[in-house]
Design an enzyme around this catalytic site. Structure first.
Site, mmCIF file in Angstrom:
data_model
loop_
_atom_site.group_PDB
_atom_site.id
_atom_site.type_symbol
_atom_site.label_atom_id
_atom_site.label_comp_id
_atom_site.label_asym_id
_atom_site.label_seq_id
_atom_site.Cartn_x
_atom_site.Cartn_y
_atom_site.Cartn_z
ATOM 1 N N ARG A 10 -6.214 0.565 -5.569
ATOM 2 C CA ARG A 10 -4.932 1.155 -5.180
ATOM 3 C C ARG A 10 -4.570 2.331 -6.077
ATOM 4 O O ARG A 10 -3.833 3.222 -5.684
ATOM 5 C CB ARG A 10 -3.808 0.107 -5.255
ATOM 6 C CG ARG A 10 -3.921 -1.017 -4.231
ATOM 7 C CD ARG A 10 -2.604 -1.765 -4.152
ATOM 8 N NE ARG A 10 -2.711 -3.057 -3.491
ATOM 9 C CZ ARG A 10 -2.646 -3.241 -2.175
ATOM 10 N NH1 ARG A 10 -2.505 -2.219 -1.373
ATOM 11 N NH2 ARG A 10 -2.727 -4.457 -1.676
ATOM 12 N N ASP A 42 -6.091 -0.501 -0.512
ATOM 13 C CA ASP A 42 -6.961 -1.365 -1.317
ATOM 14 C C ASP A 42 -8.158 -1.877 -0.545
ATOM 15 O O ASP A 42 -8.185 -1.885 0.686
ATOM 16 C CB ASP A 42 -6.172 -2.587 -1.799
ATOM 17 C CG ASP A 42 -5.934 -3.588 -0.669
ATOM 18 O OD1 ASP A 42 -5.375 -3.193 0.370
ATOM 19 O OD2 ASP A 42 -6.348 -4.759 -0.808
ATOM 20 N N ASP A 91 -3.066 1.834 12.069
ATOM 21 C CA ASP A 91 -4.425 1.545 12.521
ATOM 22 C C ASP A 91 -4.338 1.052 13.971
ATOM 23 O O ASP A 91 -4.163 1.840 14.886
ATOM 24 C CB ASP A 91 -5.009 0.521 11.539
ATOM 25 C CG ASP A 91 -6.479 0.243 11.759
ATOM 26 O OD1 ASP A 91 -7.152 1.023 12.434
ATOM 27 O OD2 ASP A 91 -6.971 -0.786 11.252
ATOM 28 N N PHE A 135 -13.006 2.870 6.831
ATOM 29 C CA PHE A 135 -12.158 2.070 5.946
ATOM 30 C C PHE A 135 -11.968 2.860 4.665
ATOM 31 O O PHE A 135 -12.937 3.245 4.016
ATOM 32 C CB PHE A 135 -12.782 0.701 5.658
ATOM 33 C CG PHE A 135 -11.808 -0.196 4.954
ATOM 34 C CD1 PHE A 135 -10.855 -0.902 5.667
ATOM 35 C CD2 PHE A 135 -11.819 -0.303 3.569
ATOM 36 C CE1 PHE A 135 -9.923 -1.706 5.018
ATOM 37 C CE2 PHE A 135 -10.902 -1.106 2.919
ATOM 38 C CZ PHE A 135 -9.959 -1.808 3.650
ATOM 39 N N VAL A 136 -10.707 3.136 4.331
ATOM 40 C CA VAL A 136 -10.425 3.997 3.178
ATOM 41 C C VAL A 136 -9.648 3.237 2.106
ATOM 42 O O VAL A 136 -8.955 2.261 2.399
ATOM 43 C CB VAL A 136 -9.641 5.258 3.602
ATOM 44 C CG1 VAL A 136 -10.511 6.189 4.425
ATOM 45 C CG2 VAL A 136 -8.374 4.890 4.356
ATOM 46 N N ASP A 158 1.556 2.822 4.837
ATOM 47 C CA ASP A 158 0.411 3.570 4.318
ATOM 48 C C ASP A 158 -0.476 4.075 5.448
ATOM 49 O O ASP A 158 -0.869 5.231 5.478
ATOM 50 C CB ASP A 158 -0.388 2.730 3.300
ATOM 51 C CG ASP A 158 -0.781 1.350 3.819
ATOM 52 O OD1 ASP A 158 -0.479 1.023 4.993
ATOM 53 O OD2 ASP A 158 -1.382 0.576 3.053
ATOM 54 N N GLY A 189 0.777 -1.236 0.000
ATOM 55 C CA GLY A 189 0.000 0.000 0.000
ATOM 56 C C GLY A 189 0.807 1.283 0.000
ATOM 57 O O GLY A 189 0.270 2.371 -0.203
HETATM 58 P P1 XMP Z 1 -2.529 -2.180 11.904
HETATM 59 O O1 XMP Z 1 -3.861 -2.480 12.516
HETATM 60 O O2 XMP Z 1 -1.576 -3.317 12.011
HETATM 61 O O3 XMP Z 1 -2.920 -2.015 10.384
HETATM 62 O O4 XMP Z 1 -1.970 -0.853 12.363
HETATM 63 C C1 XMP Z 1 -2.050 -1.595 9.419
HETATM 64 C C2 XMP Z 1 -2.481 -2.237 8.135
HETATM 65 O O5 XMP Z 1 -3.900 -2.486 8.091
HETATM 66 C C3 XMP Z 1 -4.419 -2.185 6.826
HETATM 67 N N1 XMP Z 1 -5.475 -1.164 6.978
HETATM 68 C C4 XMP Z 1 -6.186 -0.625 5.997
HETATM 69 N N2 XMP Z 1 -6.142 -0.837 4.678
HETATM 70 N N3 XMP Z 1 -7.847 0.749 4.356
HETATM 71 C C5 XMP Z 1 -6.978 -0.142 3.860
HETATM 72 O O6 XMP Z 1 -6.913 -0.315 2.650
HETATM 73 C C6 XMP Z 1 -7.965 1.016 5.671
HETATM 74 O O7 XMP Z 1 -8.782 1.849 6.083
HETATM 75 C C7 XMP Z 1 -7.086 0.271 6.549
HETATM 76 N N4 XMP Z 1 -6.905 0.272 7.879
HETATM 77 C C8 XMP Z 1 -5.915 -0.635 8.106
HETATM 78 C C9 XMP Z 1 -3.245 -1.680 6.013
HETATM 79 O O8 XMP Z 1 -2.750 -2.758 5.265
HETATM 80 C C10 XMP Z 1 -2.196 -1.275 7.011
HETATM 81 O O9 XMP Z 1 -0.865 -1.387 6.560
#
Ligand code: XMP
Length: 196
Positions: free
Chosen positions: A173, A167, A111, A160-161, A108, A53
């Site tokens: 993407r 993606d 979260d 969720f973006v 990217d 990402g």
């Molecule tokens: P954590 O929870 O480990 O998450 O901090 C990091 C990874 O979770 C994915 N992620 C998202 N991917 N839209 C996405 O496309 C979102 O809103 C989203 N939130 C989390 C992403 O792969 C990131 O690296």
């Protein structure tokens, strides 16, 4: 949203709204690069970007950097039920030696923090001189690990973006902006990737 007539028909159909337009992305990425350039002045940088990402963000960011730098990638995938109990698997390991180096980790989105926490633990074992972290997006309200990034593009709410590298089911993407999908796109998916 860019003029609807200029958006591909399938994007117009799937995207509910634009959260961050491409002009704002460009402005913020340039400003992040300026800060990084100042903080690492006189140093050589190893950028460790997480696949997949980060690709558009990374490409834009490094074009604003004039520091000597080398670029490497870590592949991290998560498997599980879509919650914090997911298991992380490394699908690509580092190629460059980071011992004694200044490392900038680029992701990217931050979260829950589980991914970044795992990556930082892994990198610390390799004894770099220092590690800084840079994320395009940050969802602080979702955090389950006690960490924050050193450079943050945008703090966003629990949505969720997709787009600009992010993606849903490996799609979207290549959207030039960060947007929110229409809920119908997730319908039938369990669990839906809606956060919060
Ligand atoms: P954590 O929870 O480990 O998450 O901090 C990091 C990874 O979770 C994915 N992620 C998202 N991917 N839209 C996405 O496309 C979102 O809103 C989203 N939130 C989390 C992403 O792969 C990131 O690296």
């Amino acid at each position: 949203m860019p003029s609807p007539s200029r958006l591909a028909a399938h994007w117009r159909r799937d995207v509910a709204r634009v959260l961050i337009p491409k002009t704002e992305l460009a402005r913020r990425v340039r400003s992040l690069a300026g800060k990084i350039e100042t903080d690492f002045r006189g140093r050589e940088l190893v950028i460790v970007a997480l696949l997949t990402g980060t690709v558009p963000f990374l490409a834009d960011l490094i074009r604003h950097l004039t520091l000597p730098l080398r670029l490497d990638f870590l592949g991290v995938s998560s498997y599980g039920d879509g919650t914090e109990s997911r298991t992380l698997i490394y699908t690509k390991e580092l190629r460059l030696d980071v011992r004694g180096r200044d490392v900038l980790v680029v992701d990217d989105i931050l979260d829950t923090g589980k991914t970044l926490a795992s990556v930082l633990a892994k990198l610390r074992r390799l004894k770099p001189r220092r590690i800084k972290t840079c994320v395009l997006l940050d969802k602080p309200n979702r955090r389950k690990r006690n960490l924050s990034a050193d450079y943050v593009g945008f703090k966003i709410p629990n949505l969720f973006v997709v787009g600009y590298g992010l993606d849903f089911a490996e799609q979207y993407r290549n959207l030039p902006f960060v947007g929110v999908l229409r809920p119908e796109i997730y319908a039938g998916r369990c669990p839906a990737p809606v956060c919060g």
